[in-house]
Design a protein around this motif. Sequence first.
Motif, PDB file in Angstrom:
ATOM      1  N   LEU A  35     -22.743 -39.844  91.056  1.00  0.00           N
ATOM      2  CA  LEU A  35     -21.601 -38.945  90.889  1.00  0.00           C
ATOM      3  C   LEU A  35     -20.696 -39.386  89.743  1.00  0.00           C
ATOM      4  N   ILE A  36     -20.376 -38.422  88.856  1.00  0.00           N
ATOM      5  CA  ILE A  36     -19.451 -38.685  87.746  1.00  0.00           C
ATOM      6  C   ILE A  36     -18.092 -38.061  88.006  1.00  0.00           C
ATOM      7  N   SER A  37     -18.098 -36.786  88.427  1.00  0.00           N
ATOM      8  CA  SER A  37     -16.813 -36.109  88.609  1.00  0.00           C
ATOM      9  C   SER A  37     -16.971 -34.930  89.553  1.00  0.00           C
ATOM     10  N   VAL A  38     -15.843 -34.528  90.153  1.00  0.00           N
ATOM     11  CA  VAL A  38     -15.843 -33.380  91.053  1.00  0.00           C
ATOM     12  C   VAL A  38     -14.707 -32.436  90.665  1.00  0.00           C
ATOM     13  N   PHE A  39     -14.930 -31.147  90.883  1.00  0.00           N
ATOM     14  CA  PHE A  39     -13.942 -30.120  90.587  1.00  0.00           C
ATOM     15  C   PHE A  39     -13.828 -29.188  91.793  1.00  0.00           C
ATOM     16  N   ALA A  40     -12.628 -28.713  92.055  1.00  0.00           N
ATOM     17  CA  ALA A  40     -12.433 -27.748  93.134  1.00  0.00           C
ATOM     18  C   ALA A  40     -13.110 -26.423  92.774  1.00  0.00           C
ATOM     19  N   ALA A  41     -13.323 -25.578  93.783  1.00  0.00           N
ATOM     20  CA  ALA A  41     -14.082 -24.347  93.601  1.00  0.00           C
ATOM     21  C   ALA A  41     -13.441 -23.394  92.587  1.00  0.00           C
ATOM     22  N   ASP A  42     -12.123 -23.442  92.445  1.00  0.00           N
ATOM     23  CA  ASP A  42     -11.447 -22.521  91.527  1.00  0.00           C
ATOM     24  C   ASP A  42     -11.417 -23.050  90.083  1.00  0.00           C
ATOM     25  N   ARG A  43     -12.154 -24.142  89.800  1.00  0.00           N
ATOM     26  CA  ARG A  43     -12.152 -24.722  88.461  1.00  0.00           C
ATOM     27  C   ARG A  43     -13.569 -24.763  87.879  1.00  0.00           C
ATOM     28  N   ALA A  44     -14.314 -23.666  88.143  1.00  0.00           N
ATOM     29  CA  ALA A  44     -15.707 -23.594  87.710  1.00  0.00           C
ATOM     30  C   ALA A  44     -15.840 -23.707  86.191  1.00  0.00           C
ATOM     31  N   GLU A  45     -14.970 -23.015  85.461  1.00  0.00           N
ATOM     32  CA  GLU A  45     -15.061 -23.022  84.000  1.00  0.00           C
ATOM     33  C   GLU A  45     -14.863 -24.432  83.447  1.00  0.00           C
ATOM     34  N   GLU A  46     -13.889 -25.154  84.020  1.00  0.00           N
ATOM     35  CA  GLU A  46     -13.614 -26.532  83.596  1.00  0.00           C
ATOM     36  C   GLU A  46     -14.821 -27.432  83.869  1.00  0.00           C
ATOM     37  N   ALA A  47     -15.422 -27.261  85.050  1.00  0.00           N
ATOM     38  CA  ALA A  47     -16.572 -28.084  85.416  1.00  0.00           C
ATOM     39  C   ALA A  47     -17.737 -27.832  84.464  1.00  0.00           C
ATOM     40  N   ARG A  48     -18.008 -26.575  84.157  1.00  0.00           N
ATOM     41  CA  ARG A  48     -19.127 -26.260  83.264  1.00  0.00           C
ATOM     42  C   ARG A  48     -18.858 -26.788  81.849  1.00  0.00           C
ATOM     43  N   ALA A  49     -17.595 -26.712  81.398  1.00  0.00           N
ATOM     44  CA  ALA A  49     -17.256 -27.209  80.062  1.00  0.00           C
ATOM     45  C   ALA A  49     -17.460 -28.720  79.990  1.00  0.00           C
ATOM     46  N   PHE A 206      -9.045 -48.116  77.018  1.00  0.00           N
ATOM     47  CA  PHE A 206      -8.700 -46.889  77.734  1.00  0.00           C
ATOM     48  C   PHE A 206      -8.818 -45.675  76.822  1.00  0.00           C
ATOM     49  N   ARG A 207      -8.312 -45.788  75.598  1.00  0.00           N
ATOM     50  CA  ARG A 207      -8.380 -44.635  74.683  1.00  0.00           C
ATOM     51  C   ARG A 207      -9.828 -44.259  74.400  1.00  0.00           C
ATOM     52  N   GLU A 208     -10.684 -45.250  74.222  1.00  0.00           N
ATOM     53  CA  GLU A 208     -12.100 -44.955  73.983  1.00  0.00           C
ATOM     54  C   GLU A 208     -12.718 -44.271  75.196  1.00  0.00           C
ATOM     55  N   TRP A 209     -12.353 -44.754  76.367  1.00  0.00           N
ATOM     56  CA  TRP A 209     -12.899 -44.148  77.597  1.00  0.00           C
ATOM     57  C   TRP A 209     -12.420 -42.700  77.748  1.00  0.00           C
ATOM     58  N   VAL A 210     -11.120 -42.495  77.616  1.00  0.00           N
ATOM     59  CA  VAL A 210     -10.588 -41.149  77.859  1.00  0.00           C
ATOM     60  C   VAL A 210     -11.066 -40.166  76.780  1.00  0.00           C
ATOM     61  N   ASN A 211     -11.287 -40.676  75.573  1.00  0.00           N
ATOM     62  CA  ASN A 211     -11.734 -39.782  74.502  1.00  0.00           C
ATOM     63  C   ASN A 211     -13.216 -39.435  74.605  1.00  0.00           C
ATOM     64  N   GLN A 212     -13.941 -40.127  75.466  1.00  0.00           N
ATOM     65  CA  GLN A 212     -15.335 -39.782  75.716  1.00  0.00           C
ATOM     66  C   GLN A 212     -15.467 -38.643  76.708  1.00  0.00           C
ATOM     67  N   THR A 213     -14.354 -38.221  77.275  1.00  0.00           N
ATOM     68  CA  THR A 213     -14.360 -37.138  78.259  1.00  0.00           C
ATOM     69  C   THR A 213     -13.441 -36.018  77.762  1.00  0.00           C
ATOM     70  N   PRO A 214     -13.543 -34.828  78.355  1.00  0.00           N
ATOM     71  CA  PRO A 214     -12.603 -33.758  77.997  1.00  0.00           C
ATOM     72  C   PRO A 214     -11.147 -34.113  78.274  1.00  0.00           C
ATOM     73  N   LEU A 215     -10.918 -35.184  79.054  1.00  0.00           N
ATOM     74  CA  LEU A 215      -9.545 -35.607  79.333  1.00  0.00           C
ATOM     75  C   LEU A 215      -8.808 -35.984  78.058  1.00  0.00           C
ATOM     76  N   GLY A 216      -9.571 -36.416  77.035  1.00  0.00           N
ATOM     77  CA  GLY A 216      -8.948 -36.818  75.781  1.00  0.00           C
ATOM     78  C   GLY A 216      -8.212 -35.677  75.089  1.00  0.00           C
ATOM     79  N   LYS A 217      -8.606 -34.434  75.412  1.00  0.00           N
ATOM     80  CA  LYS A 217      -7.916 -33.282  74.842  1.00  0.00           C
ATOM     81  C   LYS A 217      -6.629 -32.968  75.608  1.00  0.00           C
ATOM     82  N   LEU A 218      -6.506 -33.535  76.812  1.00  0.00           N
ATOM     83  CA  LEU A 218      -5.325 -33.281  77.641  1.00  0.00           C
ATOM     84  C   LEU A 218      -4.283 -34.376  77.476  1.00  0.00           C
ATOM     85  N   TRP A 219      -4.749 -35.649  77.566  1.00  0.00           N
ATOM     86  CA  TRP A 219      -3.834 -36.795  77.479  1.00  0.00           C
ATOM     87  C   TRP A 219      -3.909 -37.342  76.062  1.00  0.00           C
ATOM     88  N   ARG A 220      -2.836 -37.186  75.304  1.00  0.00           N
ATOM     89  CA  ARG A 220      -2.882 -37.471  73.866  1.00  0.00           C
ATOM     90  C   ARG A 220      -1.872 -38.553  73.469  1.00  0.00           C
TER      91      ARG A 220
END
Length: 220
Positions: A35-49, A206-220
């Motif tokens: 397991l890498i990550s989980v998303f709630a049912a209403d966040r399908a688009e985010e999960a697929r991205a 931490f910056r390298e880790w977060v930038n390897q995920t879509p989270l890097g576009k959120l936390w700047r």
Amino acid sequence: MFILKRQDVEITSIKHPKRDRQIPILNYQGQTFRLISVFAADRAEEARAFWRDLTDNQGKFCVLLEETDRYSIWGRVNLDKLGEEAGGADFKIVPVTQACLLLLQTVYFDVEDLLGNRQAKLFEKDITKVFQVWNFPMADSPQAVSELLTADPLSSLNIPPWEEHHLITLLQELYRLGKEYFGNDNFAEGIEEILQDMQPAEQKQFREWVNQTPLGKLWR
């Protein structure tokens, strides 16, 4: 590389090679995934991205499991080498966990300072629900959550044994809550200032880790 349904796979668990806990393992056509990550049912688009970014841009061999109440992303793992991988992850994940806790505490204290004590209590209730829904270890009581929100993760807090999927979920949910409370995402900018008390090498990690995920576009 696959989008699968629950009936396509078998999910079991094995004992963590380094910790006293079970790890969920997805089995599909003789291959095993962790397991890498989980998303709630209403966040399908985010999960697929997120899944597309891992597979198309980062070249990782991942599956997206679609269920009625959630979406989850799993990365292929060799169970024979899981001990070696987990050992490395344990060493690297502590500063990443500390950085995530610093972001959590900063948002919490900003809610208290800018919106007042009542909103801070509501925020604590909301983040407690996140910890409970996603089964975060060492976050299963009001006292434990209070310590996570207030104790210094760089000196006095006993760092919880969270795994990467917990940290991704925490930053996803923290971003969602922050936008709800503040009405914008300005709180997610300038994270270098928040992390300035960490060692430079750990900030870089931490910056390298977060930038390897879509989270890097959120936390700047």
